[in-house]
Write a protein that holds these residues in place. Sequence first.
Motif, PDB file in Angstrom:
ATOM      1  N   GLN A 147       0.846  -1.193   0.000  1.00 57.31           N
ATOM      2  CA  GLN A 147       0.000   0.000   0.000  1.00 57.31           C
ATOM      3  C   GLN A 147       0.879   1.239   0.000  1.00 57.31           C
ATOM      4  OE1 GLN A 147      -2.951   0.091   3.127  1.00 57.31           O
ATOM      5  NE2 GLN A 147      -4.066   1.787   2.176  1.00 57.31           N
ATOM      6  N   GLU A 148       0.546   2.171  -0.896  1.00 59.55           N
ATOM      7  CA  GLU A 148       1.243   3.446  -0.984  1.00 59.55           C
ATOM      8  C   GLU A 148       0.205   4.555  -0.941  1.00 59.55           C
ATOM      9  OE1 GLU A 148       3.776   3.623  -4.376  1.00 59.55           O
ATOM     10  OE2 GLU A 148       4.900   1.793  -3.848  1.00 59.55           O
ATOM     11  N   GLU A 192      -3.189   6.095  -0.700  1.00 57.73           N
ATOM     12  CA  GLU A 192      -4.525   5.549  -0.970  1.00 57.73           C
ATOM     13  C   GLU A 192      -4.500   4.455  -2.026  1.00 57.73           C
ATOM     14  OE1 GLU A 192      -6.950   8.929  -2.017  1.00 57.73           O
ATOM     15  OE2 GLU A 192      -7.790   8.998   0.008  1.00 57.73           O
ATOM     16  N   PHE A 247      -2.962   0.815  -3.840  1.00 55.90           N
ATOM     17  CA  PHE A 247      -2.420  -0.502  -3.502  1.00 55.90           C
ATOM     18  C   PHE A 247      -1.488  -0.959  -4.619  1.00 55.90           C
ATOM     19  CE2 PHE A 247      -6.632  -0.132  -1.591  1.00 55.90           C
ATOM     20  CZ  PHE A 247      -6.314  -0.338  -0.250  1.00 55.90           C
ATOM     21  N   THR A 285      -8.651   0.203  -5.711  1.00 56.85           N
ATOM     22  CA  THR A 285      -9.330  -0.730  -4.810  1.00 56.85           C
ATOM     23  C   THR A 285      -8.905  -2.160  -5.133  1.00 56.85           C
ATOM     24  OG1 THR A 285     -11.256  -0.998  -6.274  1.00 56.85           O
ATOM     25  CG2 THR A 285     -11.381   0.749  -4.611  1.00 56.85           C
ATOM     26  N   ILE A 326      -0.923  -7.197   4.510  1.00 59.25           N
ATOM     27  CA  ILE A 326      -1.188  -5.751   4.491  1.00 59.25           C
ATOM     28  C   ILE A 326      -2.217  -5.353   5.551  1.00 59.25           C
ATOM     29  CG2 ILE A 326      -0.491  -5.333   2.114  1.00 59.25           C
ATOM     30  CD1 ILE A 326      -3.391  -5.503   1.283  1.00 59.25           C
ATOM     31  N   ILE A 383     -10.341  -2.164   0.389  1.00 61.31           N
ATOM     32  CA  ILE A 383     -10.141  -3.607   0.178  1.00 61.31           C
ATOM     33  C   ILE A 383     -11.431  -4.349   0.525  1.00 61.31           C
ATOM     34  CG2 ILE A 383      -8.834  -5.673   0.786  1.00 61.31           C
ATOM     35  CD1 ILE A 383      -6.459  -3.979   1.389  1.00 61.31           C
TER      36      ILE A 383
END
Length: 307
Positions: free
Chosen positions: A87-88, A90, A92, A106, A241, A266
């Motif tokens: 995750q970076e 907002e 993924f 998403t 994650i 997610i």
Amino acid sequence: MVEEITDVVIIGAGPAGLQAAVHAVRKKASVLVLGRLENSSIYSAHVENYLCVDGVTDGAELLRIALAQATRFGAEVWPEDVLHLGQEGELFTVNVESGRQVMARTLILATGTSRKKLKVPGEKELLGRGVSYCVDCDANFYRNAKVAVVGNESAAVDGALTLTKYAAEVHLVCKDMAVGKELGEKLSASSVVVHKGVWAKEILGEKAVSGLLLDSGETLAVDGVFVELGAKGAMELATSIGVLLDTDTFSFIETNKKQETNITGIYAAGDIAGPPWQMAKAVGEGCVAGWEAANHANRIKRMSESA
């Protein structure tokens, strides 16, 4: 190599993942499905208890139709395994086996579960031809037949009891039975033939199951073998994650009615989101997950455009 940002990345190409793709892409979201049809639990199964499916239908054929629908509507499909999630901010990151990396607004986790195997000769070869991992799914195919259930815990005992409503003869093969008093009493009062202290050595048959060889040397003449060792969720990617599992068994992903996990953006659908292990549930959850993920991705884009 980093690809352009995709609105919805779906991991899993089974009923949940492909249904999610259909609904997400029709919400005008860009959709990428990662996975192989043959990894779905219904690929080698036969389906007859799904609404609008008349008679017994080949699971692989249903998946091929679903894949064609998803791609016709505009979803992209890569038959690749996912190696890593990150995750970076907002977004993924999704790394796949070819070395490519995808950025996603998403994620939908629809990987199903990896059933625990007996790892005996004949198991893999006769899957879908007498070997099953789901009593609730396949019991009806064994009306008036002879079957065996292999397993030590409640899933195996409950499966054997269910099969007594269909099969003419039910055997339960268990090395060390570990069940509660109530279930044990039901088993004792049933017609199930219990083989304690032994285990499966080989599943016999050419084109279909014809018997089960035990490590005691005894052979059970049966038409079907149900492996009920429980199910191990394909959770490694999710938990890496921070996606939370159910607090009772830690064997599936916790979701709400929107199929949202504890991490914003997610979603999870199908077997990985818990029982019952039925295609109808997977498709329904895939519909919701695809719809909600697309809506969330579209909101992110609108917010970034207005900023």
